[in-house]
Every structure is written in structure tokens, then in C-alpha cells.
Motif scaffolding. Sequence first.
Motif, PDB file in Angstrom:
ATOM      1  N   UNK A   1       0.787  -1.385  -0.063  1.00 31.90           N
ATOM      2  CA  UNK A   1      -0.033   0.107   0.123  1.00 31.90           C
ATOM      3  C   UNK A   1       0.841   1.062  -0.033  1.00 31.90           C
ATOM      4  N   UNK A   2       1.939   1.328  -0.985  1.00 32.15           N
ATOM      5  CA  UNK A   2       2.581   2.394  -1.017  1.00 32.15           C
ATOM      6  C   UNK A   2       2.049   3.724  -1.112  1.00 32.15           C
ATOM      7  N   UNK A   3       1.148   3.922  -1.633  1.00 31.21           N
ATOM      8  CA  UNK A   3       0.394   5.430  -2.047  1.00 31.21           C
ATOM      9  C   UNK A   3      -0.475   5.627  -1.101  1.00 31.21           C
ATOM     10  N   UNK A   4      -0.712   5.003   0.011  1.00 29.80           N
ATOM     11  CA  UNK A   4      -1.626   5.479   1.266  1.00 29.80           C
ATOM     12  C   UNK A   4      -1.066   6.398   1.875  1.00 29.80           C
ATOM     13  N   UNK A   5      -1.578   7.256   2.328  1.00 31.61           N
ATOM     14  CA  UNK A   5      -1.225   8.534   3.265  1.00 31.61           C
ATOM     15  C   UNK A   5      -0.571   7.937   4.548  1.00 31.61           C
ATOM     16  N   UNK A   6      -1.290   7.124   4.881  1.00 31.00           N
ATOM     17  CA  UNK A   6      -0.728   6.155   6.500  1.00 31.00           C
ATOM     18  C   UNK A   6       0.608   5.755   6.227  1.00 31.00           C
ATOM     19  N   UNK A   7       0.842   5.242   5.079  1.00 33.35           N
ATOM     20  CA  UNK A   7       2.179   4.338   5.051  1.00 33.35           C
ATOM     21  C   UNK A   7       3.154   5.466   4.933  1.00 33.35           C
ATOM     22  N   UNK A   8       2.758   6.742   3.988  1.00 35.97           N
ATOM     23  CA  UNK A   8       3.965   7.574   3.915  1.00 35.97           C
ATOM     24  C   UNK A   8       4.323   8.343   5.290  1.00 35.97           C
ATOM     25  N   UNK A   9       3.137   8.508   5.982  1.00 38.42           N
ATOM     26  CA  UNK A   9       3.334   9.023   7.628  1.00 38.42           C
ATOM     27  C   UNK A   9       4.156   8.165   8.523  1.00 38.42           C
ATOM     28  N   UNK A  10       3.758   7.049   8.465  1.00 37.80           N
ATOM     29  CA  UNK A  10       4.570   5.849   9.141  1.00 37.80           C
ATOM     30  C   UNK A  10       6.052   5.600   8.874  1.00 37.80           C
ATOM     31  N   UNK A  11       6.199   5.767   7.569  1.00 35.49           N
ATOM     32  CA  UNK A  11       7.574   5.550   7.169  1.00 35.49           C
ATOM     33  C   UNK A  11       8.581   6.779   7.684  1.00 35.49           C
ATOM     34  N   UNK A  12       7.939   7.648   7.882  1.00 37.15           N
ATOM     35  CA  UNK A  12       8.809   9.256   8.164  1.00 37.15           C
ATOM     36  C   UNK A  12       8.576   9.158   9.936  1.00 37.15           C
ATOM     37  N   UNK A  13       7.723   8.396  10.613  1.00 34.25           N
ATOM     38  CA  UNK A  13       7.530   8.612  11.828  1.00 34.25           C
ATOM     39  C   UNK A  13       8.577   8.339  12.953  1.00 34.25           C
ATOM     40  N   UNK A  14       9.003   9.581  13.571  1.00 37.21           N
ATOM     41  CA  UNK A  14       9.922   9.176  14.542  1.00 37.21           C
ATOM     42  C   UNK A  14       9.326   8.346  15.589  1.00 37.21           C
ATOM     43  N   UNK A  15       7.981   8.433  15.889  1.00 37.64           N
ATOM     44  CA  UNK A  15       7.608   7.577  16.882  1.00 37.64           C
ATOM     45  C   UNK A  15       7.578   6.075  16.620  1.00 37.64           C
ATOM     46  N   UNK A  16       7.235   5.658  15.490  1.00 37.96           N
ATOM     47  CA  UNK A  16       7.429   4.294  14.849  1.00 37.96           C
ATOM     48  C   UNK A  16       8.731   3.858  15.203  1.00 37.96           C
ATOM     49  N   UNK A  17       9.643   4.650  14.588  1.00 40.31           N
ATOM     50  CA  UNK A  17      10.990   4.100  14.353  1.00 40.31           C
ATOM     51  C   UNK A  17      11.756   4.210  15.780  1.00 40.31           C
ATOM     52  N   UNK A  18      11.447   5.385  16.818  1.00 44.48           N
ATOM     53  CA  UNK A  18      11.641   5.575  18.006  1.00 44.48           C
ATOM     54  C   UNK A  18      11.381   4.072  18.859  1.00 44.48           C
ATOM     55  N   UNK A  19       9.904   3.952  18.592  1.00 43.11           N
ATOM     56  CA  UNK A  19       9.428   2.732  19.436  1.00 43.11           C
ATOM     57  C   UNK A  19      10.275   1.521  19.195  1.00 43.11           C
ATOM     58  N   UNK A  20      10.596   1.274  17.787  1.00 36.80           N
ATOM     59  CA  UNK A  20      11.586   0.137  17.401  1.00 36.80           C
ATOM     60  C   UNK A  20      13.048   0.324  18.236  1.00 36.80           C
ATOM     61  N   UNK A  21      13.352   1.454  18.209  1.00 32.52           N
ATOM     62  CA  UNK A  21      14.684   1.433  19.027  1.00 32.52           C
ATOM     63  C   UNK A  21      14.739   1.407  20.437  1.00 32.52           C
ATOM     64  N   UNK A  22      13.429   1.646  21.173  1.00 29.03           N
ATOM     65  CA  UNK A  22      13.225   1.546  22.452  1.00 29.03           C
ATOM     66  C   UNK A  22      13.075   0.093  22.875  1.00 29.03           C
ATOM     67  N   UNK A  23      12.667  -0.558  21.989  1.00 29.34           N
ATOM     68  CA  UNK A  23      12.457  -2.139  22.184  1.00 29.34           C
ATOM     69  C   UNK A  23      13.787  -2.777  22.377  1.00 29.34           C
ATOM     70  N   UNK A  24      14.623  -2.108  21.506  1.00 30.58           N
ATOM     71  CA  UNK A  24      16.198  -2.713  21.661  1.00 30.58           C
ATOM     72  C   UNK A  24      16.879  -2.157  23.069  1.00 30.58           C
ATOM     73  N   UNK A  25      16.493  -1.084  23.384  1.00 27.17           N
ATOM     74  CA  UNK A  25      17.001  -0.411  24.669  1.00 27.17           C
ATOM     75  C   UNK A  25      16.499  -1.347  25.871  1.00 27.17           C
TER      76      UNK A  25
END
Length: 149
Positions: A22-46
Motif C-alpha cells: 500500500x505504498x501510496x496510502x497516506x498512512x504508509x507515507x506518514x508511518x515511514x517518516x514517523x520518529x514515533x514508530x522508529x523510536x518505539x523500535x529503538x526503545x524495544x532494543x534499549x
Amino acid sequence: METFFKYLNTFPMPLWLAMMFAPNHSLTERASRSSSVLGIAAAHYVLAIINAVRQDQSSGSEAKLDIMSLEGVRSGLSSPQGALAGWAHMLALDLFTGAWIFRQCHRFNAPTWVRIPALAFTLMTGPFGLMIFLLWYGRSFGEALPIDA
């Protein structure tokens, strides 16, 4: 710990699937740039690495954290907590890399036959997916991708 492992594997899957299918969906674009989503993944590692270090200290082991030798890394990853921390590390960095590849595919209008394999291989094998994208870019544009892209 098994529950956290299952959660770690499940957490990024909606974004991976959206970037692939679903590359053209607006949620996909926002989530791929989201510091929250990527930050949560980093927090999992921490969280996982803190748990691994705590477990190592509470086991009475005299071994010190040693990432400068192969034996030290092997030893650190040999416990369930260490393996979980290593896995969380890979998942976080693969997601970051996959989101970057997704954004670059959008930026350079990469065809689906490039985007999906690059993302799928990044999900499964990390650097191999990145290499697929970079090879496509180099062949398409005749140059290396600028660092600041």
C-alpha cells in the motif's frame, strides 16, 4: 520473554506490509517518516539490552560485556536475553533501513519490482535488501546515491 519476542516480530509488520503493498496510502507515507514508530523500535532494543545486561549481572557471572572480540559477542548472544537483544537490534535497524528505502523508492519512482524485493530482503536479510536498492539506483542513474538523499 517469549511474549516479548512475539511482540517484537509483530510490531513492525503492518508498516512492512504497507510499504510493500500500500505504498501510496497516506498512512504508509506518514508511518515511514514517523520518529514515533522508529523510536518505539529503538526503545524495544534499549529495553532488551538493559534486560540482557541485568540478567548477566544477576547470574553472578564475572564476564564483562565484550563487543570487541568474536568470543565476547558470541558469549553475549548465547543467552536467551542476549539473543533477544540482538534480534531487537536487527529489527530496529532493518525497519529504519526499510523505511529509508521506501522513501527513496518514492522519491526516484522505483518500479514495484524493485521496491517489493528490496523491502522483503531488507526485512529478511537486512543489508541484502539495501544492496538490491542501491544496485538498482546505480544502474538507473549511473552514480552512487548521494549521502544526503
